[in-house]
Design an enzyme around this catalytic site. Sequence first.
Site, PDB file in Angstrom:
ATOM      1  N   THR A  12       1.033  -1.485  -0.030  1.00  0.00           N
ATOM      2  CA  THR A  12      -0.281  -0.234  -0.356  1.00  0.00           C
ATOM      3  C   THR A  12       0.806   1.535  -0.368  1.00  0.00           C
ATOM      4  O   THR A  12       2.158   1.494   0.467  1.00  0.00           O
ATOM      5  CB  THR A  12      -0.881  -0.352   1.280  1.00  0.00           C
ATOM      6  OG1 THR A  12      -1.744   1.364   1.499  1.00  0.00           O
ATOM      7  CG2 THR A  12       0.147  -0.700   2.641  1.00  0.00           C
ATOM      8  N   LYS A  45       1.881  -3.075   7.548  1.00  0.00           N
ATOM      9  CA  LYS A  45       2.415  -3.297   5.963  1.00  0.00           C
ATOM     10  C   LYS A  45       3.960  -3.102   5.676  1.00  0.00           C
ATOM     11  O   LYS A  45       4.659  -4.012   4.394  1.00  0.00           O
ATOM     12  CB  LYS A  45       1.438  -2.261   4.777  1.00  0.00           C
ATOM     13  CG  LYS A  45       0.263  -3.239   5.146  1.00  0.00           C
ATOM     14  CD  LYS A  45       0.092  -4.717   4.476  1.00  0.00           C
ATOM     15  CE  LYS A  45       0.140  -4.448   3.084  1.00  0.00           C
ATOM     16  NZ  LYS A  45      -0.344  -5.676   2.583  1.00  0.00           N
TER      17      LYS A  45
HETATM   18  P1  NAD Z   1      -9.671  -7.288   2.108  1.00  0.00           P
HETATM   19  O1  NAD Z   1      -9.741  -7.429   3.920  1.00  0.00           O
HETATM   20  O2  NAD Z   1     -10.384  -7.245   1.480  1.00  0.00           O
HETATM   21  O3  NAD Z   1      -9.303  -8.522   2.001  1.00  0.00           O
HETATM   22  C1  NAD Z   1      -8.340  -9.626   2.908  1.00  0.00           C
HETATM   23  C2  NAD Z   1      -8.312 -11.445   2.238  1.00  0.00           C
HETATM   24  O4  NAD Z   1      -7.291 -12.182   3.065  1.00  0.00           O
HETATM   25  C3  NAD Z   1      -9.435 -12.229   2.403  1.00  0.00           C
HETATM   26  O5  NAD Z   1     -10.239 -12.514   1.877  1.00  0.00           O
HETATM   27  C4  NAD Z   1      -8.809 -12.648   3.864  1.00  0.00           C
HETATM   28  O6  NAD Z   1     -10.257 -13.311   4.746  1.00  0.00           O
HETATM   29  C5  NAD Z   1      -7.729 -13.025   3.790  1.00  0.00           C
HETATM   30  N1  NAD Z   1      -7.284 -13.129   4.777  1.00  0.00           N
HETATM   31  C6  NAD Z   1      -6.670 -12.093   5.900  1.00  0.00           C
HETATM   32  N2  NAD Z   1      -5.976 -13.119   6.810  1.00  0.00           N
HETATM   33  C7  NAD Z   1      -4.815 -14.130   6.401  1.00  0.00           C
HETATM   34  C8  NAD Z   1      -4.446 -15.183   6.719  1.00  0.00           C
HETATM   35  N3  NAD Z   1      -3.614 -15.441   8.186  1.00  0.00           N
HETATM   36  N4  NAD Z   1      -4.108 -15.913   5.504  1.00  0.00           N
HETATM   37  C9  NAD Z   1      -5.091 -16.500   4.041  1.00  0.00           C
HETATM   38  N5  NAD Z   1      -6.007 -15.438   4.521  1.00  0.00           N
HETATM   39  C10 NAD Z   1      -6.045 -14.067   4.789  1.00  0.00           C
HETATM   40  O7  NAD Z   1      -7.772  -6.687   0.872  1.00  0.00           O
HETATM   41  P2  NAD Z   1      -7.693  -6.082  -0.137  1.00  0.00           P
HETATM   42  O8  NAD Z   1      -8.344  -4.468   0.124  1.00  0.00           O
HETATM   43  O9  NAD Z   1      -8.368  -6.922  -0.686  1.00  0.00           O
HETATM   44  O10 NAD Z   1      -6.475  -5.357  -0.270  1.00  0.00           O
HETATM   45  C11 NAD Z   1      -5.464  -6.919  -0.489  1.00  0.00           C
HETATM   46  C12 NAD Z   1      -4.077  -6.493  -0.431  1.00  0.00           C
HETATM   47  O11 NAD Z   1      -3.618  -5.504  -1.012  1.00  0.00           O
HETATM   48  C13 NAD Z   1      -3.883  -6.071   1.019  1.00  0.00           C
HETATM   49  O12 NAD Z   1      -2.336  -6.797   1.587  1.00  0.00           O
HETATM   50  C14 NAD Z   1      -3.424  -4.827   0.959  1.00  0.00           C
HETATM   51  O13 NAD Z   1      -2.699  -4.234   2.338  1.00  0.00           O
HETATM   52  C15 NAD Z   1      -3.567  -4.451  -0.235  1.00  0.00           C
HETATM   53  N6  NAD Z   1      -3.741  -3.031  -0.903  1.00  0.00           N
HETATM   54  C16 NAD Z   1      -5.367  -2.467  -0.382  1.00  0.00           C
HETATM   55  C17 NAD Z   1      -5.637  -1.341  -0.915  1.00  0.00           C
HETATM   56  C18 NAD Z   1      -6.748  -1.385  -0.645  1.00  0.00           C
HETATM   57  O14 NAD Z   1      -7.470   0.106  -1.300  1.00  0.00           O
HETATM   58  N7  NAD Z   1      -7.838  -1.633  -0.750  1.00  0.00           N
HETATM   59  C19 NAD Z   1      -4.541  -0.640  -1.722  1.00  0.00           C
HETATM   60  C20 NAD Z   1      -3.114  -1.165  -1.193  1.00  0.00           C
HETATM   61  C21 NAD Z   1      -3.048  -2.293  -1.118  1.00  0.00           C
END
Ligand code: NAD
Length: 363
Positions: free
Chosen positions: A132, A162
């Site tokens: 992120t 992160k």
């Molecule tokens: P989200 O919270 O919607 O999804 C996270 C997923 O990870 C879920 O399906 C959850 O069940 C799974 N998970 C959580 N803990 C786990 C574990 N211990 N083992 C296996 N699975 C596990 O998140 P998102 O918004 O889809 O984000 C995905 C990635 O992208 C993350 O790493 C986040 O930091 C990064 N990110 C998100 C954004 C955003 O705007 N949403 C922006 C930049 C980066």
Amino acid sequence: MIFVTGGAGFIGSNFVLDWIETVGEAVVNFDKLTYAGNLNNLAGLKQDARHRFVQGDICDTAQVAQLLADHKPRAIVHFAAESHVDRSISGPGAFVTTNVNGTFSLLEAARAYWSGLPEAERAEFRFLHVSTDEVYGTLGPDDAPFTETTAYAPNSPYSASKAASDHLVRAYHHTYGFPTLTTNCSNNYGPFHFPEKLIPLIITNARAGKPLPVYGDGQQIRDWLYVGDHCAAIRRVLADGKPGETYNIGGWNEMANLDVVHILCDILDDLDPKSANGGSGSYREQITFVKDRPGHDRRYAIDARKVQRELGWKPAETFESGIRKTVQWYLDHQEWVANVQSGDYLKWVEQNYDQRDMAGETT
Ligand code: NAD
Ligand code: TYD
């Protein structure tokens, strides 16, 4: 095939659907199914032999090692994380466990697997870590956007966890030559976004006739990117990114939260006016200013020139087209919304918003 972690969450499920449609290569989708993971996101792949879902925790090195040995992926794309800043403030422990220890466990399993590959496959293998822009901290109004060399300065337990995971990924490349790629992306929006985050929360609260909570003065700035564009960027980086490098991904679309909320209300007034449901007036009347988030970062902005220059990626979607499509998606998928707004979701809403005084000032 590729091994995806967190592929039942918001971005991960969009990525898996998009990958199978555009690349067509098989995916093992490994996800713990926390409150944020939802197999309904992947319903379109039920009959598709190219998608195999396995429930599990990235902290379980042995399970991951066994799956890697069984399926022999050519790449790992790592989305799994605890991802909500407000939850990281009320309960940081889970963020350290999954984002730091979990990424470490995954790296250990992946490094052992990669070390044992025949030389040609070892050379081709990639570990793409999805991160992120929040690791860079906060910007003043006139500061230049974050580049890949901006110093890390995370401010929330989420962004700190992160940042720690990014450092581990970096160290694995530097120390072991492990072929890592890291992407640091700005705020995503689009289908399957869990309604604890700003955009889907506003859409779903608006339609339910509930207050639309704006933290503080609503002038915090985020750089919004349509999730499909993020998926395309990850595909580009995975295909041609240089091991050990990091790539900033962003939408060139900085907006204040209050402006985003106004736009959402205006689109809803157009697509689903209150008058059509027996009400009157604009959704804007539901906007409520509530207590600010502690340590709230004021501004994020991404300089995405490196990924454009080196890999030819830039966002395809404008905010206007992407946000309208997103609102329409939520209107068309009310069953999905009702499904995720289960008991646990209600508990979170109560915990997060009761203390913010939802009866606050309205516009
Ligand atoms: P989200 O919270 O919607 O999804 C996270 C997923 O990870 C879920 O399906 C959850 O069940 C799974 N998970 C959580 N803990 C786990 C574990 N211990 N083992 C296996 N699975 C596990 O998140 P998102 O918004 O889809 O984000 C995905 C990635 O992208 C993350 O790493 C986040 O930091 C990064 N990110 C998100 C954004 C955003 O705007 N949403 C922006 C930049 C980066
Ligand atoms: P969010 O979607 O939680 O993403 P992040 O904190 O990772 O940027 O929040 C986006 C912005 O919206 C952030 O500045 C906090 C703000 N916000 C509100 O004003 N009200 C809300 O109810 C929520 C969830 C967020």
